[in-house]
Design a protein around this motif. Structure first.
Motif, PDB file in Angstrom:
ATOM      1  N   UNK A  81      43.037  35.360  45.496  1.00  0.00           N
ATOM      2  CA  UNK A  81      42.614  35.411  44.086  1.00  0.00           C
ATOM      3  C   UNK A  81      43.690  36.083  43.234  1.00  0.00           C
ATOM      4  N   UNK A  82      43.504  36.031  41.916  1.00  0.00           N
ATOM      5  CA  UNK A  82      44.429  36.685  40.999  1.00  0.00           C
ATOM      6  C   UNK A  82      44.358  38.198  41.157  1.00  0.00           C
ATOM      7  N   UNK A  83      45.431  38.917  40.822  1.00  0.00           N
ATOM      8  CA  UNK A  83      45.356  40.381  40.794  1.00  0.00           C
ATOM      9  C   UNK A  83      44.266  40.838  39.841  1.00  0.00           C
ATOM     10  N   UNK A  84      43.668  41.982  40.130  1.00  0.00           N
ATOM     11  CA  UNK A  84      42.565  42.478  39.307  1.00  0.00           C
ATOM     12  C   UNK A  84      43.095  42.988  37.973  1.00  0.00           C
ATOM     13  N   UNK A  85      42.212  43.068  36.991  1.00  0.00           N
ATOM     14  CA  UNK A  85      42.595  43.594  35.685  1.00  0.00           C
ATOM     15  C   UNK A  85      42.755  45.107  35.772  1.00  0.00           C
ATOM     16  N   UNK A  86      43.356  45.680  34.743  1.00  0.00           N
ATOM     17  CA  UNK A  86      43.577  47.128  34.711  1.00  0.00           C
ATOM     18  C   UNK A  86      42.248  47.884  34.777  1.00  0.00           C
ATOM     19  N   UNK A  87      41.235  47.353  34.105  1.00  0.00           N
ATOM     20  CA  UNK A  87      39.926  48.006  34.114  1.00  0.00           C
ATOM     21  C   UNK A  87      39.304  47.971  35.503  1.00  0.00           C
ATOM     22  N   UNK A  88      39.376  46.812  36.169  1.00  0.00           N
ATOM     23  CA  UNK A  88      38.832  46.701  37.525  1.00  0.00           C
ATOM     24  C   UNK A  88      39.580  47.604  38.484  1.00  0.00           C
ATOM     25  N   UNK A  89      40.899  47.670  38.351  1.00  0.00           N
ATOM     26  CA  UNK A  89      41.689  48.544  39.212  1.00  0.00           C
ATOM     27  C   UNK A  89      41.289  49.999  39.019  1.00  0.00           C
ATOM     28  N   UNK A  90      41.025  50.373  37.794  1.00  0.00           N
ATOM     29  CA  UNK A  90      40.595  51.749  37.516  1.00  0.00           C
ATOM     30  C   UNK A  90      39.265  52.045  38.213  1.00  0.00           C
ATOM     31  N   UNK A  91      38.359  51.057  38.208  1.00  0.00           N
ATOM     32  CA  UNK A  91      37.087  51.220  38.916  1.00  0.00           C
ATOM     33  C   UNK A  91      37.301  51.349  40.420  1.00  0.00           C
ATOM     34  N   UNK A  92      38.189  50.512  40.966  1.00  0.00           N
ATOM     35  CA  UNK A  92      38.486  50.570  42.397  1.00  0.00           C
ATOM     36  C   UNK A  92      39.091  51.924  42.784  1.00  0.00           C
TER      37      UNK A  92
END
Length: 286
Positions: A81-92
């Motif tokens: 899949x595509x790399x995650x967004x900055x917001x999703x990465x922050x959640x991770x």
């Protein structure tokens, strides 16, 4: 463990090496050589490779695995899949802080299902909500799956261990009826045309959003981010969305989220009137 067996047959003497092979049904594979020297060299080389592989895998800690998983999420994307967004990465990264905060006593390769169950118990007995505990464990599951695919560990011992999201306290979702939706839209019509301008002005903004939501089925983070240029003759193009924290406008969550939606004349005219006469647009908006 491997061994060498001497074989004497019609074609002379050969040397057979039996060595461990997980792909084989018996757990062993065989290779034949003409000389004992070649057989010994193969056995020693195979043992060295197995030892190096085992040492490399067993030396990875949970914290190192989490760091690699986050790097993959950001730069490559999981499972194609595509790399995650900055917001999703922050959640991770937030969820990862709980994984790294647990007192792991074993290396990644040494973990067993009971170890993961203990980690789940620690999450559920902490101060975090059950929902957050489930998300943290879900991220841990994703990390373990990725490490398995990349050969860091032989099996995913976390498979099947989760926090169930259903609860006896959950209330079923009540979907508004058609008559209730009509009543909602009529109320928006009345309020936007109220004589009291203090009431009318805000509802002149809310009314197009309600009509657009009802007519299109768009998510709030999508219809709140619609550009003026996305309005067509008969519908609207969905090309972007507001990220979860509300701080920025980004692309839709998935490529399939980019779509064209047909709208009724009433809705498209109302949204266009709002965009051209009521909305305050920045100089760069088109």
């Amino acid at each position: 463990m491997s061994d060498i067996r001497k074989r004497v047959g019609k074609n002379g003497t050969t040397y057979q090496v039996r060595y461990a092979d997980r792909a084989s049904k018996t757990g062993y594979a065989y290779k034949t050589f003409d000389t004992a020297r070649a057989a010994r060299a193969f056995r020693e080389d195979a043992a060295a490779r197995a030892q190096a592989s085992s040492a490399s895998a067993s030396s990875m800690s949970v914290e190192q695995a989490v760091k690699e998983w986050l790097d993959i999420c950001e730069k490559e994307g999981l499972n194609g899949r595509d790399p995650v967004t900055a917001y999703t990465l922050e959640n991770y990264e937030y969820r990862a802080s709980f994984i790294k905060g647990y007192a792991w006593t074993k290396e990644l390769r040494e973990l067993t299902a009971p170890d993961i169950a203990e980690f789940r118990s620690w999450l559920l007995r902490s101060d975090m909500s059950r929902d957050l505990a489930g998300k943290v464990l879900s991220s841990f599951q994703s990390m373990m799956k990725e490490m398995t695919v990349r050969g860091r560990i032989p099996i995913n011992c976390a498979a099947g261990i989760s926090v169930r999201s259903d609860s006896r306290y959950d209330e079923p979702v009540t979907i508004p009826t058609k008559s209730e939706i009509k009543a909602l839209l009529k109320a928006a019509d009345d309020l936007s045309n109220a004589k009291n301008q203090t009431v009318a002005k805000p509802w002149q903004r809310y009314r197009p959003m309600l009509y657009l939501a009802v007519d299109s089925g768009m998510r709030p983070q999508e219809y709140l981010a619609v550009a003026r240029s996305s309005l067509g003759e008969n519908g609207i193009k969905v090309e972007r969305a507001i990220e979860g924290d509300g701080s920025r406008i980004s692309v839709t969550k998935t490529p399939t989220g980019r779509r064209f939606i047909d709208l009724t004349d009433t809705t498209i005219n109302m949204v266009r009137h709002y965009a051209e006469n009521i909305a305050v647009l920045p100089p760069t908006e088109n």
